[in-house]
Scaffold this motif. Structure first.
Motif, PDB file in Angstrom:
ATOM      1  N   LEU A   1      32.830  45.295  48.435  1.00  0.00           N
ATOM      2  CA  LEU A   1      34.028  45.390  47.800  1.00  0.00           C
ATOM      3  C   LEU A   1      33.424  45.719  46.238  1.00  0.00           C
ATOM      4  O   LEU A   1      34.153  46.516  45.665  1.00  0.00           O
TER       5      LEU A   1
ATOM      6  N   GLU B   1      34.143  49.919  43.992  1.00  0.00           N
ATOM      7  CA  GLU B   1      34.576  49.977  42.657  1.00  0.00           C
ATOM      8  C   GLU B   1      33.612  50.891  41.888  1.00  0.00           C
ATOM      9  O   GLU B   1      33.848  51.165  40.651  1.00  0.00           O
TER      10      GLU B   1
ATOM     11  N   ALA C   1      39.476  44.461  34.762  1.00  0.00           N
ATOM     12  CA  ALA C   1      40.493  44.931  36.028  1.00  0.00           C
ATOM     13  C   ALA C   1      39.938  44.875  37.428  1.00  0.00           C
ATOM     14  O   ALA C   1      40.336  44.425  38.297  1.00  0.00           O
ATOM     15  N   ALA C   2      39.077  45.924  37.576  1.00  0.00           N
ATOM     16  CA  ALA C   2      38.130  46.019  38.760  1.00  0.00           C
ATOM     17  C   ALA C   2      37.568  44.883  39.508  1.00  0.00           C
ATOM     18  O   ALA C   2      37.763  44.477  40.596  1.00  0.00           O
TER      19      ALA C   2
ATOM     20  N   LEU D   1      38.477  41.760  38.663  1.00  0.00           N
ATOM     21  CA  LEU D   1      39.884  41.134  39.161  1.00  0.00           C
ATOM     22  C   LEU D   1      40.192  41.446  40.641  1.00  0.00           C
ATOM     23  O   LEU D   1      40.663  40.718  41.387  1.00  0.00           O
ATOM     24  N   ARG D   2      40.203  42.821  40.904  1.00  0.00           N
ATOM     25  CA  ARG D   2      40.622  43.258  42.068  1.00  0.00           C
ATOM     26  C   ARG D   2      39.774  42.840  43.335  1.00  0.00           C
ATOM     27  O   ARG D   2      40.336  42.512  44.347  1.00  0.00           O
ATOM     28  N   VAL D   3      38.594  42.583  42.941  1.00  0.00           N
ATOM     29  CA  VAL D   3      37.530  42.414  43.804  1.00  0.00           C
ATOM     30  C   VAL D   3      37.734  40.826  44.362  1.00  0.00           C
ATOM     31  O   VAL D   3      37.716  40.461  45.167  1.00  0.00           O
ATOM     32  N   ARG D   4      37.935  40.001  43.208  1.00  0.00           N
ATOM     33  CA  ARG D   4      38.084  38.737  43.312  1.00  0.00           C
ATOM     34  C   ARG D   4      39.507  38.429  44.160  1.00  0.00           C
ATOM     35  O   ARG D   4      39.498  37.559  44.981  1.00  0.00           O
ATOM     36  N   ALA D   5      40.690  38.945  43.789  1.00  0.00           N
ATOM     37  CA  ALA D   5      41.774  38.903  44.624  1.00  0.00           C
ATOM     38  C   ALA D   5      41.683  39.135  45.943  1.00  0.00           C
ATOM     39  O   ALA D   5      42.171  38.402  46.695  1.00  0.00           O
ATOM     40  N   GLU D   6      40.830  40.200  46.234  1.00  0.00           N
ATOM     41  CA  GLU D   6      40.582  40.527  47.835  1.00  0.00           C
ATOM     42  C   GLU D   6      39.704  39.294  48.503  1.00  0.00           C
ATOM     43  O   GLU D   6      39.984  39.050  49.562  1.00  0.00           O
TER      44      GLU D   6
ATOM     45  N   ARG E   1      42.096  36.603  49.073  1.00  0.00           N
ATOM     46  CA  ARG E   1      42.970  36.838  50.149  1.00  0.00           C
ATOM     47  C   ARG E   1      42.285  36.628  51.401  1.00  0.00           C
ATOM     48  O   ARG E   1      42.707  36.127  52.408  1.00  0.00           O
TER      49      ARG E   1
END
Length: 328
Positions: free
Chosen positions: A256, A260, A269-270, A272-277, A280
């Motif tokens: 992940l 990026e 922001a990137a 945070l995208r990794v953390r969100a995935e 999930r």
């Protein structure tokens, strides 16, 4: 051992059923005590969330009990000793610290005050003062007065893999390199391995130093021991499938972050995208807060490993960790 082979054990029942060899203390339990049905010589103490659901284990030997990892808070260290002695009706005679995080070493003085020797590898011992200083700055006020007043000082058994003869047991202490910490001890006994935070069961990984590639190598070294039972730093014990799951988790983190195309400094922001995935994909895993410093550390490490052609020689020379206030 499969998770279903574990059950919460009533201390009262165990005390009633066991021969009275050791007078048990009246120390109350704030955590949970579990004993595998398949091997009653091993027990697990899991602290409350206030001290990060940290596991300590004990192994009952013919001449006493050995504890693996001595907990985050001195009060909880006392609970571990009391639980082990209540269940086994034998004295705790030794303990081992697996790596230099305070949830593994902070209870050292509590054990030593009871005449219990606490051991670790030379490499781990060398890391403790600096780690303890940083965590004291972050945590001492919050946990006062339940925080060590001096740097924990286990004894060193040396810098190389060796066999420790404790409580009538022969425990192979493997001295390993970086993973979740800069150095590790893994205890191998019969077909069991005690691995600390190199493995977590249903919890996010402690990625503070960003050494994911080295961590994967540590898992390979543990797999080479061919264990049937794996005892993690967080979560219940199980079989070698825990090693497989930890490898898959770390590889997912790597993939992940690499997707990026990381450069330094980390892009918030990137990250945070990794953390969100990750949250999930691993829904229900405890301590997502660990990712707050862990993912930027992995990001920096991977960015340094693959710098862009225009990157300066000094770019990204930030320390992998920081001074966390919500992690052990």
């Amino acid at each position: 051992m499969p998770a279903r082979a574990l059950r919460l054990v009533s201390l009262a029942l165990l005390v009633t059923a066991a021969p009275a060899c050791v007078k048990h203390s009246s120390t109350p339990m704030t955590g949970k005590v579990e004993v595998p049905l398949s091997d009653r010589r091993i027990g697990q103490y899991i602290s409350s969330g206030w001290s990060f659901d940290t596991s300590s284990f004990w192994i009952e030997g013919p001449e006493g009990v050995v504890v693996i990892d001595v907990q985050f808070l001195p009060s909880v260290a006392a609970e571990v000793i009391a639980a082990a002695e209540r269940v086994t009706r034998k004295k705790v005679v030794a303990a081992i610290v697996l790596h230099a995080n305070p949830d593994k070493f902070n209870g050292t003085a509590t054990f030593q005050a009871r005449g219990i020797e606490v051991w670790t590898a030379e490499q781990v011992l060398a890391l403790i003062p600096e780690v303890f200083a940083r965590r004291t700055e972050a945590f001492a006020e919050r946990y006062a007065p339940d925080w060590p007043t001096a740097v924990p000082q286990p004894k060193s058994f040396g810098a190389a893999t060796t066999t420790l003869k404790l409580a009538g047991l022969e425990l192979k202490a493997h001295v390993l390199g970086p993973g979740c910490s800069a150095a590790h001890v893994v205890i191998e006994w019969e077909d069991h391995v005690f691995v600390g935070d190199l493995v977590a069961n249903q919890a996010h990984a402690w990625l503070e130093i960003g050494e994911t590639d080295a961590w994967l190598q540590r898992l390979s070294e543990i797999e080479a021991m061919t264990p049937r039972h794996v005892h993690p730093g967080r979560g219940r014990s199980a079989g070698p499938e825990l090693l497989t799951a930890q490898r898959e988790y770390l590889q997912t983190v790597i993939d992940l972050v690499k997707a990026e195309k990381p450069t330094t400094p980390p892009e918030p922001a990137a990250v945070l995208r990794v953390r969100a995935e990750l949250e999930r994909k691993y829904e229900g895993y405890r301590f997502p807060v660990f990712l707050e410093i862990g993912l930027p550390a992995v990001w920096r490490r991977l960015a340094q490993a693959n710098p862009p052609a225009s990157a300066s020689a000094n770019e990204g020379d930030q320390p992998a960790g920081s001074n966390p206030t919500s992690q052990p």
